[in-house]
Design an enzyme around this catalytic site. Sequence first.
Site, mmCIF file in Angstrom:
data_model
loop_
_atom_site.group_PDB
_atom_site.id
_atom_site.type_symbol
_atom_site.label_atom_id
_atom_site.label_comp_id
_atom_site.label_asym_id
_atom_site.label_seq_id
_atom_site.Cartn_x
_atom_site.Cartn_y
_atom_site.Cartn_z
ATOM 1 C CE LYS A 172 44.143 40.807 -8.216
ATOM 2 N NZ LYS A 172 42.799 41.291 -8.409
ATOM 3 C CD GLU A 217 38.543 41.343 -1.225
ATOM 4 O OE1 GLU A 217 38.004 41.164 -2.292
ATOM 5 O OE2 GLU A 217 39.620 40.692 -0.982
ATOM 6 C CB SER A 268 47.202 37.297 -6.725
ATOM 7 O OG SER A 268 46.886 36.163 -7.685
#
Length: 473
Positions: A284, A291, A278
């Site tokens: 992260k 996804e 991130s």
Amino acid sequence: MKKMWSGRFRQPLDPVFERWQRSFGFDRRLLQYELAASAAHARALKNAGILSAEELISILQGLDQIGERAAVTPAFLDDDEAEDVHHFVEKQLVALIGDAGYKLHSGRSRNEQIATDLRLYVRAAIDQLRGDIAELCMVFLDRAEQAGDAAMPAYTHLQKAEPVLVGHWLLAYVEMFLRDAERLADCRKRVNFCPLGSGAVAGATLALDRAFMAEALGFDRATANSIDATSDRDFALEFVNALAILAMHLSRWSEEMILFSTQEFGFLGLPESYSTGSSAMPQKKNPDLLELVRGKAGKILGNAAALAVTMKGLPLAYNKDLQETQQPVFDSVDALLQMLPLVTEWMRAVEFQYDRKLQSAQSGFMNAWAAATYLVQRGVPSRMAHEKIGKAVQMCLERNCELQDLPLADLQSLSPTFTDDFYDALKLKSVLAIHDVPGGTAPTRVREAIPAARNRIAALREEVHAPETHAHA
Ligand code: ARG
């Protein structure tokens, strides 16, 4: 440049409309199939006495040259004039061999050509996709084999249900993907017919040998009805629907992997090479590959819907709407051909946290059904056994413990049937061993399921790689 149909027109097309109605921007990818189908048609023309031997040779050489140029110089296809791939080939052929090139279109229509090109394209795509599915299945199987006797929870309603072998869980995905491969093989049967000789709608105007053309292109046979052949896109519809189901499977898989990668589950570590960080939160690691697979499944499902809706209002036979049936097909194929190898590599790279899985497989009363079965095997009617174990679970919830932590005296207060051997029946090993039927999760069953699946995948691989009748005329 000459249009393929300008004779009866007094006025030129509105230039904006002219550009807008072209399909060459996307049907150029059908070039190799257009060339193959044209070669088969040219040979049939020669056999019907329309082309001389010399004309045939020069047409075939011209078609070959067009194919070679396109392969060597992709910019060759940046043709700003061609209306569609059929027009492009005619134009290039005439540029190469002169007016004899105009003879190629004798007795045929673009309606049968596009139907043929698209069938050839779908057939090749099916073969490629089935090969990719086989490789994906092999990796799932390798992971299942590596997992050995490792256990994890199986869920229903996303609530812990019963322990299973990790291998058994992985083989569930293999079943899904093998069905996808089979669906594609079944679809291929109805793809593999040759529309050539169907003309615009009512059949060829010349005595062309349809069986000959079908064979030259590796089709099983010629289509049976010219009206249907020029307007049918069922083969494409079946194909994109089979792809929609495949994408749905991949999306479900993604969703489960995303869930299992969370700290809350902790069943797997995301491979760094397929995850991103991130820009804001330094800690992260995000499951981007998963996804995107889940996200792209949306448009693959959408393509199936788009094609069905495009078809549903069409009277027989060819309507220009059919030009709009190509892009959903291409788009689904492209998405999956890119996705499948990535999913395969992700699956090879993912780290399973077997400790966490084991820990989770041993908690949360997942041996409750096995506990009830213990009573059933000792003569207690199933309904009562269920009730007794339910009460035992209630006791555990009050004491914050698992079934195996209850003292025998407390169990016996619920039913005199409980004896010391109950504790053995609650062990993970015993629970797993209960499902000792074909298709069950007993380690012996999973150990026999793995080679059985391997044989099916090997057969799929062999089918895909068998030298097929992809003859180019
Ligand atoms: N580009 C057209 C298509 O994709 C080819 C067939 C054109 N036929 C016609 N009658 N205008 O459908």
